[in-house]
Design an enzyme around this catalytic site. Structure first.
Site, PDB file in Angstrom:
ATOM      1  N   ASP A  50       2.819  -0.339  -2.820  1.00  0.00           N
ATOM      2  CA  ASP A  50       1.510  -0.591  -2.207  1.00  0.00           C
ATOM      3  C   ASP A  50       0.769  -1.814  -2.700  1.00  0.00           C
ATOM      4  O   ASP A  50       0.090  -2.487  -1.948  1.00  0.00           O
ATOM      5  CB  ASP A  50       0.598   0.607  -2.469  1.00  0.00           C
ATOM      6  CG  ASP A  50       1.188   1.901  -1.966  1.00  0.00           C
ATOM      7  OD1 ASP A  50       2.409   1.960  -1.714  1.00  0.00           O
ATOM      8  OD2 ASP A  50       0.433   2.860  -1.845  1.00  0.00           O
TER       9      ASP A  50
ATOM     10  N   GLU B 200       4.774   8.748 -13.598  1.00  0.00           N
ATOM     11  CA  GLU B 200       4.904   8.100 -12.285  1.00  0.00           C
ATOM     12  C   GLU B 200       5.738   6.824 -12.400  1.00  0.00           C
ATOM     13  O   GLU B 200       6.583   6.530 -11.569  1.00  0.00           O
ATOM     14  CB  GLU B 200       3.489   7.770 -11.761  1.00  0.00           C
ATOM     15  CG  GLU B 200       3.447   7.199 -10.359  1.00  0.00           C
ATOM     16  CD  GLU B 200       2.009   7.003  -9.855  1.00  0.00           C
ATOM     17  OE1 GLU B 200       1.057   7.241 -10.632  1.00  0.00           O
ATOM     18  OE2 GLU B 200       1.849   6.617  -8.689  1.00  0.00           O
TER      19      GLU B 200
HETATM   20  C1  2M8 Z   1       1.350   5.575  -4.056  1.00  0.00           C
HETATM   21  O1  2M8 Z   1       0.630   5.384  -2.838  1.00  0.00           O
HETATM   22  C2  2M8 Z   1      -0.530   6.103  -2.418  1.00  0.00           C
HETATM   23  C3  2M8 Z   1      -0.828   5.723  -0.966  1.00  0.00           C
HETATM   24  O2  2M8 Z   1       0.269   6.034  -0.174  1.00  0.00           O
HETATM   25  C4  2M8 Z   1      -1.774   5.860  -3.218  1.00  0.00           C
HETATM   26  O3  2M8 Z   1      -1.763   5.042  -4.145  1.00  0.00           O
HETATM   27  O4  2M8 Z   1      -2.782   6.502  -2.895  1.00  0.00           O
HETATM   28  C5  2M8 Z   1       2.630   4.723  -3.945  1.00  0.00           C
HETATM   29  O5  2M8 Z   1       3.269   4.623  -5.184  1.00  0.00           O
HETATM   30  C6  2M8 Z   1       3.556   5.315  -2.897  1.00  0.00           C
HETATM   31  O6  2M8 Z   1       4.787   4.638  -2.883  1.00  0.00           O
HETATM   32  C7  2M8 Z   1       3.812   6.797  -3.174  1.00  0.00           C
HETATM   33  O7  2M8 Z   1       4.561   7.340  -2.109  1.00  0.00           O
HETATM   34  C8  2M8 Z   1       2.508   7.570  -3.335  1.00  0.00           C
HETATM   35  C9  2M8 Z   1       2.744   9.010  -3.811  1.00  0.00           C
HETATM   36  O8  2M8 Z   1       3.618   9.029  -4.920  1.00  0.00           O
HETATM   37  O9  2M8 Z   1       1.661   6.942  -4.290  1.00  0.00           O
END
Ligand code: 2M8
Length: 420
Positions: free
Chosen positions: A160, A390
């Protein structure tokens, strides 16, 4: 059994919300698209019923046009922004309005193979859903038939906050109709998350597409952010290969031809994005027409789905080794030392187990098992030392972001599968 595998399984149980798995508690309290695909591959190692269930719950969110959204809001939660009222989509259950990397068919093939042929009845509706999604990618996100699929929002990349978006995102206004009330920085340190200005731009894009009624053609016309992306296309191609394989298994000869044509188109298009001077593949910014030259992990992901010439594969491996030199944990998502490199801020430098998983498979495919093994060892050691974070700071090895993280648990089990 290895204590870490026991712990990985415990995390997946703790993050279960009823047949689907949240990425981590509170920070990400819903079902995420590519997270669930990785988690399903983890489950495939010991509970194929649960693995199928993960994918089945994900496609409950599939839109009539074939898109599988990036978030499925099965149940309400007030610990995340932007929630369903920001997205304003119209599916039978609330979802976001954008998508995520198409890992789904890669997972489906693995689950199907683990379950054995008895699983065909269960696999077929999932296969149909995957095919519909792949058709959506090639029509909605590559209307000109170039073979590279485009992203209309950085979140669609899964990476992102990557420096790859800096130039394209800077053109997106920071004005929003929706008030930006962040929740993420209440869960993890703000220095690990995107900046407020980035969030305004992310939400400006959501407002723009909601105003298009989420119609793909209108969005394509209005999009202020449009990047034909190499990591997503490489994942789509690998998923396409697995889908083609399943189509053969299921005796769907017409589908085989259609999928093979998609795959061939993307194969050629990805290869044309090789830049020998950079020793990487590059994405293309469709608004400016320029190559996206930012030095990020995306440039190496084509290893996953192409059988590259020895010279190209060798150049990629040399470049990967140069980036990894002196790091405690590889592989960094941004080239260490450059101005945009931030080893703790998410997607601007840290190492992620799921990215490593894709790279490991790609290195093996392209005749570099030693490099694959180094990366595997680096990943499992980081997790054993720091837990199921994470992501990891490549310099210090520190586990960062959310903890008790589902895809890190799934990746660990997958990378340790020979020692189960
Ligand atoms: C992160 O993305 C979300 C939005 O989709 C966020 O930051 O709110 C990213 O690392 C994405 O790749 C991942 O799928 C998600 C949930 O782990 O978190």
């Amino acid at each position: 059994m290895n204590v870490h595998i026991t712990e990985a399984k415990r995390i997946l149980v703790a993050n279960d919300r009823g047949g689907y798995t949240v990425p981590t508690d509170r920070l990400y309290p819903f079902q995420w698209n590519w997270d669930s695909a990785f988690v399903a591959m983890g489950f495939a190692l010991y509970d194929t019923n649960r693995a199928y269930r993960e994918l089945e719950r994900l496609i409950e969110g599939q839109w009539a046009d074939g898109m599988i959204p990036h978030i499925i809001f099965h149940q309400p939660s007030d610990t995340y922004f932007p929630g369903p009222n920001v997205w304003r989509t119209r599916h039978t259950i609330p979802t976001s309005g954008i998508t995520q990397p198409p890992v789904f068919a890669i997972a489906l093939r693995k689950v199907f193979e683990a379950a054995g042929n008895g699983g065909q009845v269960r696999a077929l509706p999932l296969y149909e859903a995957a095919l519909k999604w792949h058709r959506w990618w090639y029509s909605a996100r590559d209307p000109e038939g170039t073979g590279l699929v485009a992203l209309l929002h950085p979140w669609e990349s899964g990476s992102d906050n990557s420096p790859a978006w800096d130039i394209a995102l800077a053109r997106v206004p920071t004005t929003t109709d929706t008030p930006v009330i962040r929740k993420d920085t209440g869960h993890v340190n703000a220095s690990m998350r995107p900046r407020d200005e980035d969030y305004s731009r992310f939400i400006h894009l959501v407002d723009t597409y909601a105003a298009c009624g989420w119609d793909p053609a209108k969005q394509w016309e209005k999009a202020p952010f449009k990047v034909a992306e190499i990591q997503t296309t490489a994942i789509l191609l690998k998923a396409g290969e697995d889908l083609e394989h399943l189509a053969r298994e299921f005796g769907r000869s017409e589908d085989v031809e259609e999928i093979a044509a998609f795959n061939e188109l993307s194969r050629k298009a990805i290869l044309a994005q090789w830049r020998p001077g950079l020793s990487r593949f590059v994405s293309r910014d469709l608004v400016s027409g320029d190559d996206v030259e930012a030095a990020t992990q995306a440039g190496f992901i084509p290893l996953l789905s192409l059988d590259l010439d020895k010279d190209i594969a060798g150049a990629l491996v040399d470049e990967m080794r140069a980036w990894s030199k002196g790091l405690k944990v590889t592989f960094p998502t941004t080239k260490p030392g450059i101005a945009s490199w931030e080893p703790k801020r998410y997607w601007r430098g840290p190492s992620w187990a799921i990215i490593n998983w894709l790279l490991i498979d790609g290195l093996k495919r392209n005749g570099h098992p030693e490099a694959a093994e180094e990366l595997r060892k680096s990943t499992v050691t980081a997790i054993e030392r720091e837990g199921f974070a994470e992501y990891f700071d490549p310099l210090t090895g520190e586990g960062c972001g959310g903890l008790g993280f589902s895809w890190t648990a799934a990746a660990y089990m997958w990378l340790m599968r020979s020692s189960h």
